[in-house]
Design an enzyme around this catalytic site. Structure first.
Site, PDB file in Angstrom:
ATOM      1  N   ASP A  53       2.978  -4.386   7.977  1.00 28.17           N
ATOM      2  CA  ASP A  53       1.721  -3.680   7.754  1.00 28.17           C
ATOM      3  C   ASP A  53       0.614  -4.702   8.005  1.00 28.17           C
ATOM      4  O   ASP A  53       0.379  -5.594   7.194  1.00 28.17           O
ATOM      5  CB  ASP A  53       1.667  -3.144   6.322  1.00 28.17           C
ATOM      6  CG  ASP A  53       0.316  -2.502   6.005  1.00 28.17           C
ATOM      7  OD1 ASP A  53      -0.579  -2.530   6.867  1.00 28.17           O
ATOM      8  OD2 ASP A  53       0.167  -1.989   4.883  1.00 28.17           O
ATOM      9  N   CYS A  68      -4.805   2.450  -3.731  1.00 29.47           N
ATOM     10  CA  CYS A  68      -3.576   2.998  -3.126  1.00 29.47           C
ATOM     11  C   CYS A  68      -2.421   2.003  -3.236  1.00 29.47           C
ATOM     12  O   CYS A  68      -1.577   1.914  -2.332  1.00 29.47           O
ATOM     13  CB  CYS A  68      -3.782   3.401  -1.659  1.00 29.47           C
ATOM     14  SG  CYS A  68      -5.138   4.526  -1.427  1.00 29.47           S
ATOM     15  N   HIS A 106       0.883  -1.167   0.000  1.00 25.74           N
ATOM     16  CA  HIS A 106       0.000   0.000   0.000  1.00 25.74           C
ATOM     17  C   HIS A 106       0.929   1.229   0.000  1.00 25.74           C
ATOM     18  O   HIS A 106       2.032   1.170   0.545  1.00 25.74           O
ATOM     19  CB  HIS A 106      -0.841  -0.056   1.283  1.00 25.74           C
ATOM     20  CG  HIS A 106      -1.950   0.934   1.354  1.00 25.74           C
ATOM     21  ND1 HIS A 106      -1.753   2.237   1.724  1.00 25.74           N
ATOM     22  CD2 HIS A 106      -3.280   0.807   1.142  1.00 25.74           C
ATOM     23  CE1 HIS A 106      -2.914   2.876   1.728  1.00 25.74           C
ATOM     24  NE2 HIS A 106      -3.859   2.031   1.370  1.00 25.74           N
TER      25      HIS A 106
END
Ligand code: PLP
Length: 424
Positions: A214, A380, A137
């Site tokens: 993440d 994104c 991302h």
């Protein structure tokens, strides 16, 4: 044990019609809907105990502080982190993006010599390497790209295989003795692929690098245990795990948090401040929580964590696997290509797809007209789209409230797209 049909009824927003059809919400990877208990928790906080935390000497302040810290502890339990007072490993942020930027800024500060000798382990110098992946991302890619530009470090990345999985089998080559930071996603927000992080973490630690995860798309869907995974830092957002917007969390192993210099400065993070001397900062997590925190949202996020633990993450995972089976049938439709793994192994129910000959926005609009909400765009994550040779895609993503019928409704709708647009 509450069944999933009953759990769905806890979400008031789902009980409505969109364009004359019952709402089918398949956009949980963007943001998840909120159960009534989370909605109530936020309102209840304002109704009964609203006050600044860690500040006032009055009773309301004590109660709000207690609720805030209890929420931190609940979140720690959900992700296998330490919750004991003085050994906390969870930092409150305003979201995953803020958490990842906090880390990149703190590493940059360490590179400038801030944080003293203890922070040297995070310092970068020209020629050092930061490793990410093409599946990231932008909230991972950009802060670490910027950190590289500021410090003279070199940004490197893991490539992806044909299904968009991070090539963790190349960890020994990609991560070298010069690598100082490795930051990758646990679950791809486009592909839905679960990264095989073990070889990456092992190699990162072998060369003395810090490993950042993440966890935005894993915490809401999988049972995660950051201690067991041996993760150094991890960031995620509450709004994707059925909690409120405006709040997220950053996990840091306790000894690392203690060594990390602050990134944001202001009230509530400093022990002593003078005009002519350097300030003395608080211990973590307070050191990283400058300013007034989104207390009501943190409290409600704690309720979401508890609520998820009550359902049971393994049970949720099994439920979503049945939804993924259905969503993967999108790939059987003529002219539809799935951007991600086609089988239901090591993936979640986030399924991006491309309809040959029809623009993703047209697909999205056609689907929306039938009351079905999916995501349209590059999510994104432009490099992963480039990997598949497209600029944008459609993405369906499941949540706890979805039934197999929701996924079936989407598959039936997608079957009609190419005929509707006259594509042969
Ligand atoms: C994998 C991943 N990482 C990071 C983020 C950023 O999260 P937020 O926008 O809540 O800060 C997202 C959100 O879409 C995501 O899916």
């Amino acid at each position: 044990m509450t069944d999933f049909a009953t759990i769905r009824k806890e979400f008031p927003i789902l009980d409505q019609r969109i364009h004359g059809h019952p709402l089918v919400y398949l956009d949980s990877a963007a943001t998840a809907q909120k159960p009534q208990c989370v909605i109530d928790a936020e309102a209840e906080f304002y109704r009964t105990i609203n006050a600044g935390v860690h500040r006032g000497a009055h009773e309301l302040a004590a109660r709000s502080t207690m609720a805030f810290e209890e929420a931190r502890a609940k979140m720690a339990r959900l992700v296998g982190a330490n919750a004991t007072e003085g050994g906390e490993e969870i930092v409150v942020t305003s979201g995953a993006t803020a958490g990842l930027n906090l880390l990149a800024t703190a590493f940059g500060n360490a590179s400038l010599g801030r944080g003293g000798a203890a922070a040297k382990r995070f310092a970068l110098k020209p020629g050092d390497e930061i490793v990410v992946s093409k599946a990231e991302h932008h909230s991972v890619l950009l802060p670490f790209q910027e950190l590289a530009a500021r410090t003279g470090a070199i940004l490197k990345w893991f490539d992806l295989d044909d299904e968009g999985r991070i090539r963790s089998d190349s960890a020994d080559e990609v991560i070298t003795e010069r690598t100082r930071i490795v930051a990758v996603t646990h679950v791809g927000n486009t592909t839905g692929a679960i990264t095989d992080i073990a070889p990456i973490i092992r190699r990162a630690h072998e060369v003395g690098a810090v490993f950042v995860l993440d966890a935005c798309q894993s915490v809401p869907h999988l049972k995660v245990d950051f201690h067991a995974l041996d993760v150094d830092f991890a960031a995620w957002s509450a709004h994707k795990m059925y909690g409120p917007t405006g709040v997220g969390f950053l996990y840091g192993r306790r000894d690392l948090l203690e060594a990390l210099p602050p990134a944001n400065f202001g009230g509530s993070m400093v022990e002593l401040a003078w005009m002519d001397q350097e300030a003395q900062y608080m211990e973590p997590p307070a050191r990283f929580e400058a300013g007034t925190q989104p207390v009501a949202q943190v409290v409600a996020a704690g309720v979401a964590a508890d609520w998820l633990m009550n359902i049971g993450m393994e049970r949720l995972e099994a439920h979503e696997k049945t939804l993924t089976d259905e969503l993967l049938k999108l790939g059987d439709i003529e002219g539809v290509r799935i951007l991600g793994p086609r089988d239901n192994e090591h993936r979640i129910g986030t399924v991006a797809f491309e309809v040959d000959g029809v623009h993703p926005h047209d697909v999205g609009q056609f689907i929306d007209a039938q009351g079905i909400a999916i995501r349209v765009g590059h999510h994104c994550a432009q490099p992963v789209h480039r990997h598949f040779g497209v600029y944008a895609s459609n993405r369906a993503s499941s949540g706890v409230y979805n039934a197999v019928e929701d996924a079936q409704a989407l598959v039936e709708a997608v079957k009609q797209v190419r005929p509707f647009f006259g594509v042969k």
